[in-house]
Motif scaffolding. Structure first.
Motif, mmCIF file in Angstrom:
data_model
loop_
_atom_site.group_PDB
_atom_site.id
_atom_site.type_symbol
_atom_site.label_atom_id
_atom_site.label_comp_id
_atom_site.label_asym_id
_atom_site.label_seq_id
_atom_site.Cartn_x
_atom_site.Cartn_y
_atom_site.Cartn_z
ATOM 1 N N SER A 95 0.807 -1.221 0.000
ATOM 2 C CA SER A 95 0.000 0.000 0.000
ATOM 3 C C SER A 95 0.840 1.272 0.000
ATOM 4 N N VAL A 96 2.092 1.182 0.477
ATOM 5 C CA VAL A 96 2.950 2.370 0.521
ATOM 6 C C VAL A 96 4.283 2.155 -0.187
ATOM 7 N N ALA A 97 4.465 1.004 -0.821
ATOM 8 C CA ALA A 97 5.726 0.730 -1.517
ATOM 9 C C ALA A 97 5.959 1.789 -2.589
ATOM 10 N N GLY A 98 7.179 2.313 -2.619
ATOM 11 C CA GLY A 98 7.529 3.349 -3.577
ATOM 12 C C GLY A 98 7.445 4.749 -3.031
ATOM 13 N N LEU A 99 6.752 4.936 -1.907
ATOM 14 C CA LEU A 99 6.666 6.257 -1.294
ATOM 15 C C LEU A 99 7.905 6.521 -0.445
ATOM 16 N N TRP A 100 8.130 7.780 -0.135
ATOM 17 C CA TRP A 100 9.339 8.194 0.566
ATOM 18 C C TRP A 100 9.019 8.652 1.985
ATOM 19 N N GLU A 101 10.009 8.478 2.866
ATOM 20 C CA GLU A 101 9.837 8.851 4.268
ATOM 21 C C GLU A 101 11.186 9.168 4.884
ATOM 22 N N LEU A 102 11.132 9.746 6.075
ATOM 23 C CA LEU A 102 12.340 9.933 6.873
ATOM 24 C C LEU A 102 12.667 8.627 7.587
ATOM 25 N N PRO A 103 13.936 8.363 7.875
ATOM 26 C CA PRO A 103 14.285 7.163 8.641
ATOM 27 C C PRO A 103 13.622 7.194 10.019
ATOM 28 N N GLY A 104 13.297 6.005 10.539
ATOM 29 C CA GLY A 104 12.715 5.945 11.879
ATOM 30 C C GLY A 104 11.777 4.780 12.028
ATOM 31 N N GLY A 105 11.057 4.764 13.151
ATOM 32 C CA GLY A 105 10.125 3.678 13.425
ATOM 33 C C GLY A 105 9.513 3.835 14.798
ATOM 34 N N ARG A 106 8.804 2.818 15.224
ATOM 35 C CA ARG A 106 8.040 2.883 16.468
ATOM 36 C C ARG A 106 8.949 2.856 17.692
ATOM 37 N N VAL A 107 8.573 3.611 18.695
ATOM 38 C CA VAL A 107 9.236 3.573 20.008
ATOM 39 C C VAL A 107 8.725 2.347 20.751
ATOM 40 N N GLU A 108 9.621 1.449 21.081
ATOM 41 C CA GLU A 108 9.240 0.208 21.759
ATOM 42 C C GLU A 108 9.064 0.446 23.260
ATOM 43 N N PRO A 109 8.299 -0.433 23.934
ATOM 44 C CA PRO A 109 8.118 -0.296 25.382
ATOM 45 C C PRO A 109 9.464 -0.232 26.102
ATOM 46 N N GLY A 110 9.604 0.718 27.020
ATOM 47 C CA GLY A 110 10.839 0.873 27.783
ATOM 48 C C GLY A 110 11.864 1.753 27.112
ATOM 49 N N ARG B 156 18.133 18.051 -1.942
ATOM 50 C CA ARG B 156 18.311 19.484 -1.711
ATOM 51 C C ARG B 156 16.950 20.122 -1.432
ATOM 52 N N ARG B 157 16.992 21.350 -0.970
ATOM 53 C CA ARG B 157 15.750 22.070 -0.671
ATOM 54 C C ARG B 157 14.814 22.089 -1.873
ATOM 55 N N ASP B 158 15.353 22.344 -3.066
ATOM 56 C CA ASP B 158 14.508 22.431 -4.252
ATOM 57 C C ASP B 158 14.109 21.070 -4.808
ATOM 58 N N GLU B 159 14.560 19.983 -4.168
ATOM 59 C CA GLU B 159 14.209 18.633 -4.612
ATOM 60 C C GLU B 159 13.214 17.947 -3.680
ATOM 61 N N LEU B 160 12.856 18.597 -2.576
ATOM 62 C CA LEU B 160 12.002 17.945 -1.585
ATOM 63 C C LEU B 160 10.640 17.559 -2.146
ATOM 64 N N THR B 161 10.162 18.314 -3.123
ATOM 65 C CA THR B 161 8.860 17.997 -3.709
ATOM 66 C C THR B 161 8.975 17.134 -4.969
ATOM 67 N N ASP B 162 10.179 16.680 -5.276
ATOM 68 C CA ASP B 162 10.370 15.830 -6.463
ATOM 69 C C ASP B 162 9.969 14.379 -6.207
ATOM 70 N N VAL B 163 9.872 13.995 -4.934
ATOM 71 C CA VAL B 163 9.502 12.622 -4.586
ATOM 72 C C VAL B 163 8.129 12.623 -3.944
ATOM 73 N N GLU B 164 7.476 11.472 -3.980
ATOM 74 C CA GLU B 164 6.151 11.341 -3.381
ATOM 75 C C GLU B 164 6.301 10.818 -1.949
ATOM 76 N N TRP B 165 6.080 11.700 -0.992
ATOM 77 C CA TRP B 165 6.254 11.372 0.415
ATOM 78 C C TRP B 165 5.027 10.641 0.962
ATOM 79 N N LEU B 166 5.237 9.878 2.016
ATOM 80 C CA LEU B 166 4.106 9.401 2.796
ATOM 81 C C LEU B 166 3.320 10.614 3.297
#
Length: 232
Positions: free
Chosen positions: A131-146, A208-218
Motif C-alpha cells: 500500500s505504501v511501496a515506492g513512497l518516501w519517508e524519513l528514517p525511523g520507526g516505532r518507540v518500543e516499550p521501555g 536538496r531544498r529544491d528537490e524535496l517535492t520531487d519525490v512522493e512522500w508518505l
C-alpha cells in the motif's frame, strides 16, 4: 478584513495540540503551511470566499492555549452572512484540538529522523507493504516499550541505515497518524565518514531544498515539508 477567533486551553504539550489541530483542519480545509506551533489553512472558496485559518498553540503555565483565527475577504454583507458559520468552525477546531490532544496523551509514538549533510536531507523509499511501496519517508520507526524517543531514533537508524545517529532537537509538531499513533520528528547527526545503506528500503536519496517535492512522500511526512525546508 473581518477576523473571528476562538480559544481553548488544552492540558497537553503544544506540539501535540498543534498536531491535533492539523488533523482536524485537514478534514475541512486545505493546509497551506505548518510550523512548530502554527497552522495555516484555507476553507473552500464557497461560501466563505477562501477564509483563511491561522491556528496557533502557545505553551503556558496552565496548559497550551490554542487560538483559531479566521480572516476573509468580503464586505459587510459577506461578514454578516458568514460570521456565525465561521465562528462555529473556529470554536469547533479549538475545542476539538483540545479534546483530541488530551486523548492522545498515552498514544504510541513513531519517531522520524532528519539527517542533514551538505544542505541535503536523507530520505528513504519504502519497499513494503504494497500500500505504501515506492513512497518516501524519513528514517525511523516505532518507540518500543521501555525506550525513550532518543533510544528509538538510535536503534531504528542503525537497523535501517547501518549508521550510528546522535539524536538532537525536535523538528515540527507531532503528526497524528491514521492508526492513532503520533509521528515525532528529531534532528539527527551522523559521523562525517558514515555511509548510510538502504537495508530495509528500496533506496536512499539526499534531497536538496529544491528537490524535496520531487519525490512522493508518505502523507504524514509530507505535512512536515515546510519544517524540513526551514532546516535547509
Amino acid at each position: 478584513m473581518p477576523v473571528l477567533r476562538a480559544t481553548a486551553l488544552a492540558h497537553a504539550p503544544a506540539r501535540t495540540v498543534t498536531g491535533a489541530l492539523i488533523e482536524l483542519a485537514a478534514r475541512r480545509a486545505h493546509l497551506v503551511s505548518v510550523a512548530d506551533f502554527t497552522v495555516e489553512a484555507l476553507l473552500p472558496r464557497e461560501p466563505f470566499r477562501a477564509a483563511r485559518l491561522t491556528g496557533q498553540c502557545a505553551q503556558t503555565a496552565a496548559g497550551t492555549l490554542v487560538t483559531c483565527s479566521f480572516s476573509w475577504v468580503g464586505g459587510v454583507v459577506d461578514a454578516m452572512l458568514t460570521r456565525t458559520s465561521v465562528l462555529s468552525i473556529a470554536t469547533s477546531l479549538a475545542e476539538g484540538a483540545k479534546a483530541r490532544a488530551e486523548a492522545l496523551a498515552d498514544a504510541p509514538v513513531v519517531v522520524g529522523t532528519v539527517i542533514v549533510r551538505d544542505r541535503r536531507i536523507l530520505a528513504q523509499q519504502r519497499a513494503f507493504p504494497d500500500s505504501v511501496a515506492g513512497l518516501w519517508e524519513l528514517p525511523g520507526g516505532r518507540v518500543e516499550p521501555g525506550e525513550t524517543d532518543a533510544d528509538a531514533v538510535h536503534r531504528e537508524c542503525d537497523e535501517e541505515l547501518g549508521v550510528g545517529v546522535q539524536p538532537g532537537e525536535r523538528v515540527g509538531p507531532d503528526v497524528v497518524l491514521p492508526s492513532g499513533k503520533l509521528l515525532r520528528i528529531y534532528r539527527g547527526t551522523i559521523p562525517a565518514d558514515a555511509t548510510p545503506v538502504a537495508r530495509e528500503h528500496k533506496g536512499l536519496r539526499w534531497l536538496r531544498r529544491d528537490e524535496l517535492t520531487d519525490v512522493e512522500w508518505l502523507p504524514a511526512d509530507r505535512i512536515l515539508l515546510d519544517c524540513l525546508v526551514d532546516l535547509l
